[in-house]
Design a protein around this motif. Structure first.
Motif, PDB file in Angstrom:
ATOM      1  N   ASN A 158       0.822  -1.202   0.000  1.00 43.35           N
ATOM      2  CA  ASN A 158       0.000   0.000   0.000  1.00 43.35           C
ATOM      3  C   ASN A 158       0.859   1.256   0.000  1.00 43.35           C
ATOM      4  OD1 ASN A 158      -2.627  -1.244   0.166  1.00 43.35           O
ATOM      5  ND2 ASN A 158      -2.086  -1.832   2.232  1.00 43.35           N
ATOM      6  N   ALA A 159       1.943   1.224   0.769  1.00 44.29           N
ATOM      7  CA  ALA A 159       2.829   2.391   0.839  1.00 44.29           C
ATOM      8  C   ALA A 159       3.456   2.681  -0.516  1.00 44.29           C
ATOM      9  CB  ALA A 159       3.910   2.149   1.893  1.00 44.29           C
ATOM     10  N   ALA A 160       3.848   1.643  -1.247  1.00 44.45           N
ATOM     11  CA  ALA A 160       4.459   1.838  -2.554  1.00 44.45           C
ATOM     12  C   ALA A 160       3.455   2.422  -3.545  1.00 44.45           C
ATOM     13  CB  ALA A 160       5.011   0.518  -3.080  1.00 44.45           C
ATOM     14  N   VAL A 161       2.220   1.939  -3.501  1.00 44.35           N
ATOM     15  CA  VAL A 161       1.183   2.448  -4.399  1.00 44.35           C
ATOM     16  C   VAL A 161       0.888   3.905  -4.089  1.00 44.35           C
ATOM     17  CG1 VAL A 161      -1.226   2.208  -5.111  1.00 44.35           C
ATOM     18  CG2 VAL A 161       0.187   0.165  -4.771  1.00 44.35           C
ATOM     19  N   GLU A 162       0.763   4.229  -2.808  1.00 40.68           N
ATOM     20  CA  GLU A 162       0.465   5.606  -2.413  1.00 40.68           C
ATOM     21  C   GLU A 162       1.615   6.534  -2.766  1.00 40.68           C
ATOM     22  OE1 GLU A 162      -1.817   8.685  -1.250  1.00 40.68           O
ATOM     23  OE2 GLU A 162      -2.424   6.589  -1.479  1.00 40.68           O
ATOM     24  N   SER A 163       2.832   6.086  -2.584  1.00 43.84           N
ATOM     25  CA  SER A 163       3.995   6.902  -2.924  1.00 43.84           C
ATOM     26  C   SER A 163       4.063   7.168  -4.423  1.00 43.84           C
ATOM     27  CB  SER A 163       5.272   6.207  -2.457  1.00 43.84           C
ATOM     28  OG  SER A 163       6.419   6.923  -2.862  1.00 43.84           O
ATOM     29  N   ALA A 164       3.744   6.156  -5.225  1.00 43.77           N
ATOM     30  CA  ALA A 164       3.800   6.310  -6.683  1.00 43.77           C
ATOM     31  C   ALA A 164       2.760   7.285  -7.185  1.00 43.77           C
ATOM     32  CB  ALA A 164       3.609   4.951  -7.351  1.00 43.77           C
ATOM     33  N   ARG A 165       1.648   7.402  -6.455  1.00 42.89           N
ATOM     34  CA  ARG A 165       0.591   8.293  -6.922  1.00 42.89           C
ATOM     35  C   ARG A 165       1.085   9.733  -7.062  1.00 42.89           C
ATOM     36  NH1 ARG A 165      -5.601   9.457  -4.763  1.00 42.89           N
ATOM     37  NH2 ARG A 165      -5.995  11.040  -6.345  1.00 42.89           N
ATOM     38  N   ALA A 166       1.963  10.158  -6.191  1.00 40.76           N
ATOM     39  CA  ALA A 166       2.420  11.544  -6.202  1.00 40.76           C
ATOM     40  C   ALA A 166       3.352  11.851  -7.362  1.00 40.76           C
ATOM     41  CB  ALA A 166       3.112  11.871  -4.879  1.00 40.76           C
ATOM     42  N   ASN A 167       3.817  10.832  -8.076  1.00 48.17           N
ATOM     43  CA  ASN A 167       4.760  11.026  -9.176  1.00 48.17           C
ATOM     44  C   ASN A 167       4.034  10.881 -10.510  1.00 48.17           C
ATOM     45  OD1 ASN A 167       6.785  10.955 -11.088  1.00 48.17           O
ATOM     46  ND2 ASN A 167       8.092   9.533  -9.960  1.00 48.17           N
ATOM     47  N   PRO A 168       3.749  11.990 -11.202  1.00 47.01           N
ATOM     48  CA  PRO A 168       2.999  11.899 -12.467  1.00 47.01           C
ATOM     49  C   PRO A 168       3.768  11.204 -13.581  1.00 47.01           C
ATOM     50  CG  PRO A 168       3.800  14.136 -12.129  1.00 47.01           C
ATOM     51  CD  PRO A 168       4.082  13.386 -10.865  1.00 47.01           C
ATOM     52  N   GLY A 169       5.061  10.962 -13.373  1.00 44.80           N
ATOM     53  CA  GLY A 169       5.830  10.240 -14.373  1.00 44.80           C
ATOM     54  C   GLY A 169       5.641   8.744 -14.324  1.00 44.80           C
ATOM     55  N   ILE A 170       4.927   8.262 -13.323  1.00 46.66           N
ATOM     56  CA  ILE A 170       4.657   6.828 -13.192  1.00 46.66           C
ATOM     57  C   ILE A 170       3.226   6.560 -13.641  1.00 46.66           C
ATOM     58  CG2 ILE A 170       4.482   4.861 -11.623  1.00 46.66           C
ATOM     59  CD1 ILE A 170       6.589   6.184  -9.867  1.00 46.66           C
ATOM     60  N   GLY A 171       3.081   5.844 -14.709  1.00 45.01           N
ATOM     61  CA  GLY A 171       1.751   5.531 -15.230  1.00 45.01           C
ATOM     62  C   GLY A 171       1.332   4.104 -15.001  1.00 45.01           C
ATOM     63  N   CYS A 172       2.277   3.236 -14.609  1.00 39.69           N
ATOM     64  CA  CYS A 172       1.952   1.816 -14.455  1.00 39.69           C
ATOM     65  C   CYS A 172       2.766   1.220 -13.312  1.00 39.69           C
ATOM     66  CB  CYS A 172       2.248   1.067 -15.753  1.00 39.69           C
ATOM     67  SG  CYS A 172       1.900  -0.712 -15.670  1.00 39.69           S
ATOM     68  N   LEU A 173       2.109   0.421 -12.501  1.00 41.39           N
ATOM     69  CA  LEU A 173       2.761  -0.352 -11.449  1.00 41.39           C
ATOM     70  C   LEU A 173       2.481  -1.824 -11.707  1.00 41.39           C
ATOM     71  CD1 LEU A 173       1.734   1.712  -8.293  1.00 41.39           C
ATOM     72  CD2 LEU A 173       3.973   1.721  -9.416  1.00 41.39           C
ATOM     73  N   ILE A 174       3.468  -2.660 -11.430  1.00 40.06           N
ATOM     74  CA  ILE A 174       3.278  -4.093 -11.579  1.00 40.06           C
ATOM     75  C   ILE A 174       3.546  -4.763 -10.248  1.00 40.06           C
ATOM     76  CG2 ILE A 174       5.660  -4.454 -12.377  1.00 40.06           C
ATOM     77  CD1 ILE A 174       4.521  -6.751 -14.117  1.00 40.06           C
ATOM     78  N   ASP A 175       2.696  -5.719  -9.901  1.00 43.97           N
ATOM     79  CA  ASP A 175       2.847  -6.472  -8.671  1.00 43.97           C
ATOM     80  C   ASP A 175       3.689  -7.715  -8.938  1.00 43.97           C
ATOM     81  OD1 ASP A 175       2.552  -7.067  -6.028  1.00 43.97           O
ATOM     82  OD2 ASP A 175       0.368  -7.207  -6.059  1.00 43.97           O
ATOM     83  N   ARG A 176       4.044  -8.406  -7.893  1.00 43.68           N
ATOM     84  CA  ARG A 176       4.803  -9.649  -8.011  1.00 43.68           C
ATOM     85  C   ARG A 176       4.135 -10.602  -9.003  1.00 43.68           C
ATOM     86  NH1 ARG A 176       6.236 -13.550  -2.836  1.00 43.68           N
ATOM     87  NH2 ARG A 176       7.336 -15.167  -4.003  1.00 43.68           N
ATOM     88  N   VAL A 177       4.944 -11.252  -9.827  1.00 44.63           N
ATOM     89  CA  VAL A 177       4.415 -12.079 -10.914  1.00 44.63           C
ATOM     90  C   VAL A 177       4.254 -13.536 -10.471  1.00 44.63           C
ATOM     91  CG1 VAL A 177       4.959 -13.022 -13.196  1.00 44.63           C
ATOM     92  CG2 VAL A 177       5.297 -10.578 -12.720  1.00 44.63           C
ATOM     93  N   TYR A 178       3.074 -14.085 -10.789  1.00 47.55           N
ATOM     94  CA  TYR A 178       2.774 -15.501 -10.549  1.00 47.55           C
ATOM     95  C   TYR A 178       2.374 -16.131 -11.882  1.00 47.55           C
ATOM     96  CZ  TYR A 178       2.460 -14.130  -5.621  1.00 47.55           C
ATOM     97  OH  TYR A 178       2.729 -13.643  -4.367  1.00 47.55           O
ATOM     98  N   PRO A 179       3.302 -16.708 -12.614  1.00 42.17           N
ATOM     99  CA  PRO A 179       2.941 -17.335 -13.899  1.00 42.17           C
ATOM    100  C   PRO A 179       1.843 -18.364 -13.713  1.00 42.17           C
ATOM    101  CG  PRO A 179       5.324 -17.238 -13.629  1.00 42.17           C
ATOM    102  CD  PRO A 179       4.736 -16.858 -12.308  1.00 42.17           C
ATOM    103  N   GLY A 180       0.899 -18.379 -14.660  1.00 41.40           N
ATOM    104  CA  GLY A 180      -0.178 -19.357 -14.602  1.00 41.40           C
ATOM    105  C   GLY A 180      -1.352 -18.962 -13.740  1.00 41.40           C
ATOM    106  N   ARG A 181      -1.320 -17.756 -13.144  1.00 41.64           N
ATOM    107  CA  ARG A 181      -2.454 -17.255 -12.379  1.00 41.64           C
ATOM    108  C   ARG A 181      -3.121 -16.116 -13.150  1.00 41.64           C
ATOM    109  NH1 ARG A 181      -4.706 -20.143 -10.648  1.00 41.64           N
ATOM    110  NH2 ARG A 181      -5.771 -18.846  -9.127  1.00 41.64           N
ATOM    111  N   PRO A 182      -4.364 -15.751 -12.831  1.00 41.73           N
ATOM    112  CA  PRO A 182      -5.044 -14.685 -13.567  1.00 41.73           C
ATOM    113  C   PRO A 182      -4.319 -13.346 -13.460  1.00 41.73           C
ATOM    114  CG  PRO A 182      -6.615 -15.952 -12.240  1.00 41.73           C
ATOM    115  CD  PRO A 182      -5.253 -16.393 -11.824  1.00 41.73           C
ATOM    116  N   LEU A 183      -4.383 -12.576 -14.537  1.00 38.07           N
ATOM    117  CA  LEU A 183      -3.819 -11.229 -14.568  1.00 38.07           C
ATOM    118  C   LEU A 183      -4.959 -10.215 -14.557  1.00 38.07           C
ATOM    119  CD1 LEU A 183      -1.677  -9.007 -15.012  1.00 38.07           C
ATOM    120  CD2 LEU A 183      -1.816  -9.520 -17.474  1.00 38.07           C
ATOM    121  N   LEU A 184      -4.933  -9.315 -13.581  1.00 36.21           N
ATOM    122  CA  LEU A 184      -5.879  -8.209 -13.518  1.00 36.21           C
ATOM    123  C   LEU A 184      -5.171  -6.944 -13.979  1.00 36.21           C
ATOM    124  CD1 LEU A 184      -7.446  -8.806  -9.968  1.00 36.21           C
ATOM    125  CD2 LEU A 184      -8.195  -9.740 -12.174  1.00 36.21           C
ATOM    126  N   ILE A 185      -5.734  -6.295 -14.980  1.00 36.96           N
ATOM    127  CA  ILE A 185      -5.216  -5.005 -15.435  1.00 36.96           C
ATOM    128  C   ILE A 185      -6.253  -3.959 -15.061  1.00 36.96           C
ATOM    129  CG2 ILE A 185      -4.301  -3.669 -17.346  1.00 36.96           C
ATOM    130  CD1 ILE A 185      -3.833  -6.237 -18.879  1.00 36.96           C
TER     131      ILE A 185
END
Length: 278
Positions: free
Chosen positions: A19-46
């Motif tokens: 949550n802290a990383a997501v909230e911190s990224a919000r203040a930076n308009p140069g960040i348009g995309c965040l990716i969470d830890r990857v689990y191959p073979g599990r559903p991807l939510l965009i």
């Protein structure tokens, strides 16, 4: 993680979002995309963030989908995307591309790198439009859209008295982006989109004057001509249907019914951080 190069092999080493990383990224308009830890073979939510005229738009559905993981013992892959220009994703996304087709190409590369079991796009209002647009362009398995527009045509909006987002539509018409998709039913028909499309929307006009109509219902009915569309009208809600669902304690169950695999696959969960409210 902000800027994500296409096909980046280091995706498998991306750390888990907090949550802290997501909230911190919000203040930076140069960040348009965040990716969470990857689990191959599990559903991807965009997830696609909605518009915010007062500050930099937020990333959405992180905390609530984390709670779904804890509730059902499952894992999702997550890409959190926002449009800092409030242009219905037609002026690009920092780190992903300068216009719709470029963003879609980067997302295709990311999907290949993640290797998910299925791909689901989700968003509300402006994010709902993006969820449908990119869901169709990426041929995703499922689209979940809350209160989306179905087009960005200023003439048609004026015809139906829908002036809510008219300045955005007129700006896109006056200065067309390199790629644009301004009518979602037409896009779905042109691409022969076969995935599921779930449209959740309020039908209350917002004014009890006996005359006003509901504009979101008009857009939902335009989308209803596509195959595999399911409409979820909420008569007591107007445009901000997600807020209504939160206030009436229905959002988590609705998200579970649209996002959780049936039956859910129970897996050992890593230690999870406390989920936020978005």
């Amino acid at each position: 993680m902000g800027r994500i190069p296409p096909g980046a092999p280091q995706l498998r080493d991306v750390p888990e979002l907090t949550n802290a990383a997501v909230e911190s990224a919000r203040a930076n308009p140069g960040i348009g995309c965040l990716i969470d830890r990857v689990y191959p073979g599990r559903p991807l939510l965009i997830s696609f963030g909605f518009n915010d005229w007062n500050r930099v738009p937020n990333f959405e559905f992180f905390g609530r989908t984390k709670r779904l993981e804890a509730r059902f013992g499952i894992r999702f892959n997550r890409l959190l995307i926002r449009d800092v220009a409030n242009a219905w994703y037609h002026r690009g996304v920092p780190g992903l591309g300068a216009h719709v087709d470029e963003v879609a190409a980067t997302l295709r590369s990311l999907i290949r790198s993640i290797g998910p079991s299925e791909v689901i796009t989700i968003g509300q209002s402006m994010g709902g439009y993006a969820a449908i647009m990119f869901g169709m362009l990426l041929a995703t398995d499922r689209i979940v859209a809350f209160g989306p527009l179905s087009h960005l045509n200023p003439s048609e909006a004026i015809l139906y008295g829908d002036r809510r987002f008219l300045p955005v539509m007129e700006a896109l018409q006056a200065d067309p982006p390199k790629s644009a998709y301004l009518d979602l039913p037409q896009l779905g028909e042109a691409l022969h989109y076969q995935g599921e499309l779930h449209v959740i929307f309020g039908t209350h006009p917002g004014r009890d004057d006996g005359v006003s109509g509901n504009l979101d219902a008009i857009h939902a009915l335009r989308l209803a001509r596509l195959p595999s569309v399911t409409l979820f009208p909420y008569p007591e809600s107007d445009h901000p249907v997600v807020h209504w669902l939160i206030e009436h304690h229905q959002i988590d169950d609705l998200l579970a019914s649209r996002l959780v695999p049936d039956p859910p696959v129970n897996e050992p969960m890593p230690a999870a951080s406390t989920a936020g409210t978005s």
